[in-house]
Design a protein around this motif. Sequence first.
Motif, PDB file in Angstrom:
ATOM      1  N   GLU A   1      34.780  46.885  41.098  1.00  0.00           N
ATOM      2  CA  GLU A   1      35.615  45.704  40.856  1.00  0.00           C
ATOM      3  C   GLU A   1      34.966  44.774  39.827  1.00  0.00           C
ATOM      4  O   GLU A   1      35.659  44.042  39.120  1.00  0.00           O
ATOM      5  N   LEU A   2      33.648  44.808  39.728  1.00  0.00           N
ATOM      6  CA  LEU A   2      32.967  43.985  38.720  1.00  0.00           C
ATOM      7  C   LEU A   2      33.227  44.515  37.315  1.00  0.00           C
ATOM      8  O   LEU A   2      33.272  43.743  36.350  1.00  0.00           O
ATOM      9  N   PHE A   3      33.407  45.831  37.192  1.00  0.00           N
ATOM     10  CA  PHE A   3      33.823  46.390  35.902  1.00  0.00           C
ATOM     11  C   PHE A   3      35.170  45.803  35.503  1.00  0.00           C
ATOM     12  O   PHE A   3      35.380  45.392  34.348  1.00  0.00           O
ATOM     13  N   ALA A   4      36.091  45.742  36.474  1.00  0.00           N
ATOM     14  CA  ALA A   4      37.408  45.166  36.198  1.00  0.00           C
ATOM     15  C   ALA A   4      37.282  43.713  35.750  1.00  0.00           C
ATOM     16  O   ALA A   4      37.957  43.280  34.796  1.00  0.00           O
ATOM     17  N   GLN A   5      36.453  42.959  36.414  1.00  0.00           N
ATOM     18  CA  GLN A   5      36.267  41.561  36.032  1.00  0.00           C
ATOM     19  C   GLN A   5      35.684  41.441  34.627  1.00  0.00           C
ATOM     20  O   GLN A   5      36.057  40.549  33.860  1.00  0.00           O
ATOM     21  N   ALA A   6      34.787  42.336  34.283  1.00  0.00           N
ATOM     22  CA  ALA A   6      34.111  42.252  32.989  1.00  0.00           C
ATOM     23  C   ALA A   6      35.040  42.554  31.817  1.00  0.00           C
ATOM     24  O   ALA A   6      34.900  41.963  30.740  1.00  0.00           O
ATOM     25  N   VAL A   7      35.994  43.470  32.002  1.00  0.00           N
ATOM     26  CA  VAL A   7      36.842  43.869  30.866  1.00  0.00           C
ATOM     27  C   VAL A   7      38.168  43.127  30.828  1.00  0.00           C
ATOM     28  O   VAL A   7      38.793  43.034  29.764  1.00  0.00           O
ATOM     29  N   THR A   8      38.627  42.595  31.958  1.00  0.00           N
ATOM     30  CA  THR A   8      39.930  41.946  32.008  1.00  0.00           C
ATOM     31  C   THR A   8      39.946  40.695  31.137  1.00  0.00           C
ATOM     32  O   THR A   8      39.077  39.834  31.243  1.00  0.00           O
ATOM     33  N   GLY A   9      40.967  40.629  30.264  1.00  0.00           N
ATOM     34  CA  GLY A   9      41.130  39.478  29.385  1.00  0.00           C
ATOM     35  C   GLY A   9      40.318  39.527  28.119  1.00  0.00           C
ATOM     36  O   GLY A   9      40.446  38.663  27.254  1.00  0.00           O
ATOM     37  N   GLY A  10      39.480  40.535  27.965  1.00  0.00           N
ATOM     38  CA  GLY A  10      38.646  40.660  26.776  1.00  0.00           C
ATOM     39  C   GLY A  10      39.252  41.614  25.763  1.00  0.00           C
ATOM     40  O   GLY A  10      40.356  42.133  25.947  1.00  0.00           O
ATOM     41  N   PRO A  11      38.537  41.889  24.680  1.00  0.00           N
ATOM     42  CA  PRO A  11      39.082  42.737  23.622  1.00  0.00           C
ATOM     43  C   PRO A  11      39.306  44.182  24.041  1.00  0.00           C
ATOM     44  O   PRO A  11      40.075  44.897  23.392  1.00  0.00           O
ATOM     45  N   MET A  12      38.646  44.625  25.116  1.00  0.00           N
ATOM     46  CA  MET A  12      38.860  46.001  25.578  1.00  0.00           C
ATOM     47  C   MET A  12      40.034  46.124  26.537  1.00  0.00           C
ATOM     48  O   MET A  12      40.407  47.231  26.934  1.00  0.00           O
ATOM     49  N   ASP A  13      40.637  45.015  26.916  1.00  0.00           N
ATOM     50  CA  ASP A  13      41.693  45.031  27.926  1.00  0.00           C
ATOM     51  C   ASP A  13      43.004  45.528  27.322  1.00  0.00           C
ATOM     52  O   ASP A  13      43.250  45.424  26.117  1.00  0.00           O
TER      53      ASP A  13
END
Length: 286
Positions: A196-208
């Motif tokens: 779930e921390l992976f999800a938090q790290a990528v959500t809303g960023g350029p990789m999302d």
Amino acid sequence: MSAVALLGTGIMGSGMARNLLRAGHGLRVWNRTREKAASLAAEGAVVADTPAEAVAGAEVVLTMLNDGAAVARAMTAAAPGLHAGQVWAQMGTVGVAALEELGGFAREQGLVFVDAPVQGTRQPAEAGTLVVLVSGPAEPRLDPVFDAVGSRIVRVGDEAGAATRLKLATVGYAITVTAAVGEALALAEGLGVDPELFAQAVTGGPMDSPYLQAKMRAVLDRDFAPNFTVRGAAKDTGLIAEAAGAAGVAVDLAVAARARFERADAQGHGAEDMAAGYFASFPDTP
């Protein structure tokens, strides 16, 4: 509205069938496993016992089957009901080599052959928002049919086969992204990090992206209801590798993704959504 015959009412074909019916088309359907087509009768479709019965009298024939061999078998069985001048839109993903053979069959039967694979999975098929990739002769009889099943048509060229080549590129992108998402989540888990921390790290960023979110949530929520199956992804990556080899192009990601999907299939996940390729990262876990 057109008289349409649809051969193949699986995950994609059943959604397409319902949208054709909603648009007012007369529809005959056939599926190798009749039970998968039977529910469409209540919505107005005529369920045929044979491909020949389905195509008899149709203006437009659509094929939405698993692979080239299945399409060839169905259309060969349909031959007694075909007539010269019918338009045949081949809408599944069958690969370049198979399409050449199917085009030859169409010429023998005097059919107008259109290469029209669709981009999308279960939800777009059910919503009528598929992207239809089209190559071959311009055929006005297909316009209302494509409008019923898709929200966008991409005209690829006059040569039947160009749309299939584009489809291999687009589906290859989707499949390899799915494999990468599953591998990243599995790596986080294996390294002792909450995925779930992976999800938090990528959500809303350029990789999302919406696609990343959909496949990531499928893994995190363990919701593998099929939109496009592991087995289907393995099949399509094989077609991609075959076409790429003939073109002299190395497709390392597709080859690696195929190995993952085949491993997940061997673990018992073949009929699940291709997000279940995630399990291939744990080969010792059944």
